[in-house]
Design a protein around this motif. Structure first.
Motif, mmCIF file in Angstrom:
data_model
loop_
_atom_site.group_PDB
_atom_site.id
_atom_site.type_symbol
_atom_site.label_atom_id
_atom_site.label_comp_id
_atom_site.label_asym_id
_atom_site.label_seq_id
_atom_site.Cartn_x
_atom_site.Cartn_y
_atom_site.Cartn_z
ATOM 1 N N MET A 1 -1.693 17.662 2.775
ATOM 2 C CA MET A 1 -3.152 17.559 2.806
ATOM 3 C C MET A 1 -3.547 16.120 3.052
ATOM 4 O O MET A 1 -2.951 15.194 2.505
ATOM 5 N N ARG A 2 -4.587 15.917 3.864
ATOM 6 C CA ARG A 2 -5.055 14.580 4.175
ATOM 7 C C ARG A 2 -5.676 13.923 2.939
ATOM 8 O O ARG A 2 -6.376 14.564 2.169
ATOM 9 N N ALA A 3 -5.410 12.631 2.754
ATOM 10 C CA ALA A 3 -5.953 11.891 1.615
ATOM 11 C C ALA A 3 -7.322 11.315 1.958
ATOM 12 O O ALA A 3 -7.594 10.960 3.110
ATOM 13 N N SER A 4 -8.183 11.228 0.962
ATOM 14 C CA SER A 4 -9.525 10.675 1.152
ATOM 15 C C SER A 4 -9.548 9.205 0.745
ATOM 16 O O SER A 4 -8.636 8.702 0.082
ATOM 17 N N ASP A 5 -10.623 8.513 1.127
ATOM 18 C CA ASP A 5 -10.785 7.110 0.727
ATOM 19 C C ASP A 5 -10.863 6.995 -0.796
ATOM 20 O O ASP A 5 -10.342 6.042 -1.381
ATOM 21 N N ALA A 6 -11.536 7.959 -1.447
ATOM 22 C CA ALA A 6 -11.660 7.916 -2.902
ATOM 23 C C ALA A 6 -10.297 8.036 -3.573
ATOM 24 O O ALA A 6 -10.026 7.371 -4.580
ATOM 25 N N GLU A 7 -9.422 8.890 -3.032
ATOM 26 C CA GLU A 7 -8.087 9.053 -3.601
ATOM 27 C C GLU A 7 -7.246 7.790 -3.406
ATOM 28 O O GLU A 7 -6.506 7.387 -4.296
ATOM 29 N N ARG A 8 -7.380 7.170 -2.242
ATOM 30 C CA ARG A 8 -6.653 5.913 -2.026
ATOM 31 C C ARG A 8 -7.130 4.837 -3.006
ATOM 32 O O ARG A 8 -6.327 4.055 -3.519
ATOM 33 N N GLU A 9 -8.435 4.801 -3.263
ATOM 34 C CA GLU A 9 -8.969 3.801 -4.179
ATOM 35 C C GLU A 9 -8.519 4.065 -5.611
ATOM 36 O O GLU A 9 -8.251 3.127 -6.376
ATOM 37 N N ARG A 10 -8.421 5.354 -6.004
ATOM 38 C CA ARG A 10 -7.942 5.675 -7.344
ATOM 39 C C ARG A 10 -6.495 5.219 -7.536
ATOM 40 O O ARG A 10 -6.127 4.704 -8.594
ATOM 41 N N VAL A 11 -5.684 5.420 -6.517
ATOM 42 C CA VAL A 11 -4.299 4.965 -6.595
ATOM 43 C C VAL A 11 -4.249 3.443 -6.671
ATOM 44 O O VAL A 11 -3.477 2.864 -7.448
ATOM 45 N N ALA A 12 -5.098 2.777 -5.898
ATOM 46 C CA ALA A 12 -5.145 1.315 -5.933
ATOM 47 C C ALA A 12 -5.540 0.814 -7.315
ATOM 48 O O ALA A 12 -4.979 -0.168 -7.822
ATOM 49 N N GLU A 13 -6.495 1.480 -7.953
ATOM 50 C CA GLU A 13 -6.928 1.082 -9.292
ATOM 51 C C GLU A 13 -5.802 1.286 -10.304
ATOM 52 O O GLU A 13 -5.608 0.463 -11.210
ATOM 53 N N THR A 14 -5.054 2.373 -10.146
ATOM 54 C CA THR A 14 -3.909 2.610 -11.023
ATOM 55 C C THR A 14 -2.881 1.503 -10.882
ATOM 56 O O THR A 14 -2.307 1.029 -11.870
ATOM 57 N N LEU A 15 -2.642 1.065 -9.659
ATOM 58 C CA LEU A 15 -1.684 -0.014 -9.419
ATOM 59 C C LEU A 15 -2.178 -1.326 -10.019
ATOM 60 O O LEU A 15 -1.389 -2.098 -10.579
ATOM 61 N N ARG A 16 -3.474 -1.577 -9.920
ATOM 62 C CA ARG A 16 -4.032 -2.811 -10.504
ATOM 63 C C ARG A 16 -3.855 -2.817 -12.015
ATOM 64 O O ARG A 16 -3.513 -3.854 -12.609
ATOM 65 N N GLU A 17 -4.099 -1.663 -12.655
ATOM 66 C CA GLU A 17 -3.922 -1.578 -14.101
ATOM 67 C C GLU A 17 -2.448 -1.762 -14.469
ATOM 68 O O GLU A 17 -2.127 -2.393 -15.477
ATOM 69 N N ALA A 18 -1.563 -1.214 -13.642
ATOM 70 C CA ALA A 18 -0.130 -1.297 -13.935
ATOM 71 C C ALA A 18 0.369 -2.737 -13.884
ATOM 72 O O ALA A 18 1.155 -3.158 -14.736
ATOM 73 N N VAL A 19 -0.094 -3.509 -12.901
ATOM 74 C CA VAL A 19 0.361 -4.902 -12.817
ATOM 75 C C VAL A 19 -0.257 -5.727 -13.932
ATOM 76 O O VAL A 19 0.378 -6.643 -14.470
ATOM 77 N N ALA A 20 -1.478 -5.391 -14.341
ATOM 78 C CA ALA A 20 -2.117 -6.113 -15.449
ATOM 79 C C ALA A 20 -1.402 -5.846 -16.766
ATOM 80 O O ALA A 20 -1.360 -6.713 -17.646
ATOM 81 N N GLU A 21 -0.836 -4.632 -16.920
ATOM 82 C CA GLU A 21 -0.128 -4.264 -18.143
ATOM 83 C C GLU A 21 1.345 -4.677 -18.118
ATOM 84 O O GLU A 21 2.074 -4.443 -19.083
ATOM 85 N N GLY A 22 1.787 -5.259 -16.996
ATOM 86 C CA GLY A 22 3.176 -5.696 -16.904
ATOM 87 C C GLY A 22 4.148 -4.616 -16.489
ATOM 88 O O GLY A 22 5.359 -4.789 -16.614
ATOM 89 N N ARG A 23 3.638 -3.482 -15.989
ATOM 90 C CA ARG A 23 4.523 -2.392 -15.565
ATOM 91 C C ARG A 23 5.098 -2.636 -14.164
ATOM 92 O O ARG A 23 6.118 -2.058 -13.810
ATOM 93 N N LEU A 24 4.411 -3.464 -13.367
ATOM 94 C CA LEU A 24 4.853 -3.774 -12.009
ATOM 95 C C LEU A 24 4.907 -5.281 -11.811
ATOM 96 O O LEU A 24 4.050 -6.010 -12.334
ATOM 97 N N GLU A 25 5.905 -5.733 -11.065
ATOM 98 C CA GLU A 25 5.942 -7.130 -10.640
ATOM 99 C C GLU A 25 4.949 -7.319 -9.499
ATOM 100 O O GLU A 25 4.600 -6.371 -8.793
ATOM 101 N N MET A 26 4.524 -8.551 -9.276
ATOM 102 C CA MET A 26 3.486 -8.810 -8.289
ATOM 103 C C MET A 26 3.909 -8.420 -6.863
ATOM 104 O O MET A 26 3.116 -7.843 -6.110
ATOM 105 N N ASP A 27 5.159 -8.691 -6.508
ATOM 106 C CA ASP A 27 5.595 -8.356 -5.148
ATOM 107 C C ASP A 27 5.646 -6.841 -4.935
ATOM 108 O O ASP A 27 5.271 -6.324 -3.873
ATOM 109 N N GLU A 28 6.089 -6.099 -5.976
ATOM 110 C CA GLU A 28 6.111 -4.636 -5.855
ATOM 111 C C GLU A 28 4.692 -4.084 -5.812
ATOM 112 O O GLU A 28 4.403 -3.128 -5.086
ATOM 113 N N PHE A 29 3.804 -4.683 -6.612
ATOM 114 C CA PHE A 29 2.398 -4.269 -6.597
ATOM 115 C C PHE A 29 1.799 -4.432 -5.197
ATOM 116 O O PHE A 29 1.108 -3.540 -4.687
#
Length: 230
Positions: A1-29
């Motif tokens: 199924m094709r992804a929407s802009d809103a879904e891409r933004e939700r994933v981006a927000e999840t990644l931002r929270e993950a790097v802020a919490e130390g779950r992801l390194e900056m390069d992987e983020f």
């Protein structure tokens, strides 16, 4: 199924929270973020957040209990997302109740005049991660019951009345970082609004069974004791 802009933004927000919490390194983020904005289908988005604790949407929920937690079974990511079943409640010379398995909207407004209301969040789902519950009462009362691990802020005030919080726990409430962020606000005029941390009956039963099992395992075997004495 094709992804929407809103879904891409939700994933981006999840990644931002993950790097802020130390779950992801900056390069992987940065790599995942770039891939998220280039993604065209759900199949491209899901692997980017599959190993992160995120709510609802196209992201599969985190399953399994977390050892040592005493809250609402530690399954918060699976309880975030979906259409709200109620966005408000009203009572005049009567009462209202919202409890059990219901879905709280982004903003829930409750009003009671010469009456009362009950808002129980212990088994509720949440349409979004951030929720505001507005409670207004005039010569009435309102009770908001929350589980021990829910992140709650109380910002209301009372005029010739009370707007406060208290706990029925043996220990201090400990918010789960994966739980929704709930803000309880409003006012009470010649009445009261109370926010109470309290375990559900199912949670109390689960903890009791765990304690009984622990005591059973620690109890020495009577037969072995008699054998040694003989």
């Amino acid at each position: 199924m094709r992804a929407s802009d809103a879904e891409r933004e939700r994933v981006a927000e999840t990644l931002r929270e993950a790097v802020a919490e130390g779950r992801l390194e900056m390069d992987e983020f940065e790599q995942r973020l770039e891939a998220a904005f280039k993604a065209r289908t759900h199949g491209e988005l899901v692997p980017l957040v599959r190993d992160l604790p995120v709510p609802g949407g196209i992201v599969p929920p985190v399953t399994g209990a977390v050892a040592g937690r005493k809250g609402s079974s530690a399954g918060w990511p699976a309880r975030i997302g979906g259409e709200p079943t109620s966005s408000g409640a009203f009572a005049f010379w009567g009462g209202f109740s919202r409890k059990g398995r219901w879905t709280v909207g982004r903003q829930f407004t409750a009003f009671a005049m010469w009456g009362g209301g009950e808002i129980d969040l212990r088994e509720a789902r949440f349409a979004e991660r951030d929720v505001v519950i507005r409670c207004f009462t005039i010569m009435g009362g309102m009770q908001v019951t929350v589980p021990p691990d829910l992140n709650v802020q109380v910002r209301g005030f009372g005029i010739m009345g009370g707007f406060g919080e208290h706990s029925k726990l043996d220990e201090e409430p400990e918010p789960d970082p994966d739980s929704p962020r709930v803000k309880v606000t409003g006012f009470a005029l010649m009445g009261g609004v109370g926010v109470e941390w309290k375990r559900s009956r199912a949670e109390k039963r689960r903890l009791k069974e765990q304690e009984q099992e622990r005591l059973r395992l620690e109890k020495p075997d009577a037969g072995d004791g008699r054998k040694e004495l003989g």
